[in-house]
Design a protein around this motif. Structure first.
Motif, PDB file in Angstrom:
ATOM      1  N   CYS A  14      39.631 -61.374  51.284  1.00  0.00           N
ATOM      2  CA  CYS A  14      40.582 -61.862  50.274  1.00  0.00           C
ATOM      3  C   CYS A  14      41.755 -60.897  50.110  1.00  0.00           C
ATOM      4  N   HIS A  15      41.960 -60.035  51.081  1.00  0.00           N
ATOM      5  CA  HIS A  15      42.994 -59.010  50.970  1.00  0.00           C
ATOM      6  C   HIS A  15      44.392 -59.602  50.793  1.00  0.00           C
ATOM      7  N   THR A  16      44.641 -60.711  51.481  1.00  0.00           N
ATOM      8  CA  THR A  16      45.988 -61.285  51.439  1.00  0.00           C
ATOM      9  C   THR A  16      46.353 -61.820  50.057  1.00  0.00           C
ATOM     10  N   SER A  17      45.360 -62.064  49.222  1.00  0.00           N
ATOM     11  CA  SER A  17      45.628 -62.622  47.893  1.00  0.00           C
ATOM     12  C   SER A  17      45.700 -61.558  46.806  1.00  0.00           C
ATOM     13  N   VAL A  18      45.393 -60.315  47.145  1.00  0.00           N
ATOM     14  CA  VAL A  18      45.292 -59.278  46.118  1.00  0.00           C
ATOM     15  C   VAL A  18      46.635 -59.022  45.444  1.00  0.00           C
ATOM     16  N   LEU A  19      47.664 -58.777  46.237  1.00  0.00           N
ATOM     17  CA  LEU A  19      48.964 -58.447  45.647  1.00  0.00           C
ATOM     18  C   LEU A  19      49.567 -59.604  44.848  1.00  0.00           C
ATOM     19  N   PRO A  20      49.560 -60.850  45.368  1.00  0.00           N
ATOM     20  CA  PRO A  20      50.064 -61.947  44.530  1.00  0.00           C
ATOM     21  C   PRO A  20      49.304 -62.101  43.219  1.00  0.00           C
ATOM     22  N   ILE A  21      47.979 -61.950  43.263  1.00  0.00           N
ATOM     23  CA  ILE A  21      47.191 -62.070  42.034  1.00  0.00           C
ATOM     24  C   ILE A  21      47.495 -60.909  41.092  1.00  0.00           C
ATOM     25  N   TYR A  22      47.628 -59.718  41.642  1.00  0.00           N
ATOM     26  CA  TYR A  22      47.952 -58.545  40.820  1.00  0.00           C
ATOM     27  C   TYR A  22      49.285 -58.738  40.092  1.00  0.00           C
ATOM     28  N   CYS A  23      50.250 -59.299  40.793  1.00  0.00           N
ATOM     29  CA  CYS A  23      51.568 -59.516  40.180  1.00  0.00           C
ATOM     30  C   CYS A  23      51.524 -60.574  39.084  1.00  0.00           C
ATOM     31  N   GLU A  24      50.537 -61.466  39.146  1.00  0.00           N
ATOM     32  CA  GLU A  24      50.441 -62.528  38.152  1.00  0.00           C
ATOM     33  C   GLU A  24      49.666 -62.116  36.903  1.00  0.00           C
ATOM     34  N   LEU A  25      49.027 -60.941  36.932  1.00  0.00           N
ATOM     35  CA  LEU A  25      48.292 -60.492  35.753  1.00  0.00           C
ATOM     36  C   LEU A  25      49.255 -60.222  34.599  1.00  0.00           C
ATOM     37  N   GLN A  26      48.783 -60.489  33.394  1.00  0.00           N
ATOM     38  CA  GLN A  26      49.648 -60.316  32.226  1.00  0.00           C
ATOM     39  C   GLN A  26      50.041 -58.850  32.042  1.00  0.00           C
ATOM     40  N   SER A  27      49.076 -57.962  32.160  1.00  0.00           N
ATOM     41  CA  SER A  27      49.351 -56.521  32.099  1.00  0.00           C
ATOM     42  C   SER A  27      48.669 -55.874  33.304  1.00  0.00           C
TER      43      SER A  27
END
Length: 208
Positions: A14-27
């Motif tokens: 799931c490495h490819t999804s880590v950065l997009p998901i991280y950027c979508e976190l509220q904080s």
């Protein structure tokens, strides 16, 4: 089976999804991302485990690489099976953008970084990637072949080899420290598992 470890490696990639998901976190923070990662991988493991367990308990040694197709042969018009198929359809449709975004970005950075950003290049790369995916889906006879090859090559590299190499490159500790020795072991393990699995898969193809 030669496909076991590569398929498991592919399943938890799931490495490819880590950065997009991280950027979508509220904080965004390391602890929050770690919680998301642990929760996501834990739920994935639970779903994989339950599917594999009940698939095996239903068909034993007759279970196929595509579990839903095996169920469909015995229950072609079952409402539950059709519902699961529709759910997987929506899951794949919603997952494709998450996977496609980093793939397209990687292609643009590697092959077209010297060109100015343009919608035409963006669209052409998108169409090319989608065409390749559709052709694989149409002409590869069994999905386990895709999981096997990708799992034994790119997945083992992303899961084991590259993290170990990055740690060895960036860490300032002594080479004989437990952390660096562990990183070396991780790299060696990934290379051995990947090569062995790939050789066994190719041998399996030739034997058939």
């Amino acid at each position: 089976s030669a496909y076991a470890i590569p398929t498991m490696a592919f399943s938890f990639l799931c490495h490819t999804s880590v950065l997009p998901i991280y950027c979508e976190l509220q904080s965004p923070s390391k602890s929050r991302m770690q919680n998301v990662t642990v929760t996501g991988i834990g739920l994935s493991f639970l779903i994989y485990f339950m599917s594999a367990l009940f698939g095996y308990l239903t068909f034993y040694d007759k279970v196929g690489s595509e579990l839903l197709q095996v169920y469909s042969r015995y229950l072609p018009h079952d409402v539950v099976i059709m519902t699961v198929k529709v759910a997987i359809l929506f899951a794949v449709l919603l997952t494709v953008p998450l996977i496609h975004f980093p793939a397209r970005k990687a292609v643009l950075m590697v092959f077209f970084s010297h060109l100015a950003v343009s919608w035409m290049c963006h669209i052409l790369v998108t169409l090319a990637l989608n065409t390749i995916v559709v052709l694989f889906a149409m002409y590869v006879p069994d999905i386990k072949n895709v999981f096997g090859v990708v799992g034994s090559t790119t997945s083992t590299c992303l899961l084991f080899v590259y993290p170990g190499l990055f740690y060895l490159k960036l860490s300032r500790e002594d080479f004989i420290s437990p952390q660096k020795l562990g990183a070396c072991a991780l790299v060696i393990f990934g290379i051995c598992v990947g090569l062995l699995s790939l050789v066994l898969i190719i041998y399996n193809w030739m034997d058939q």
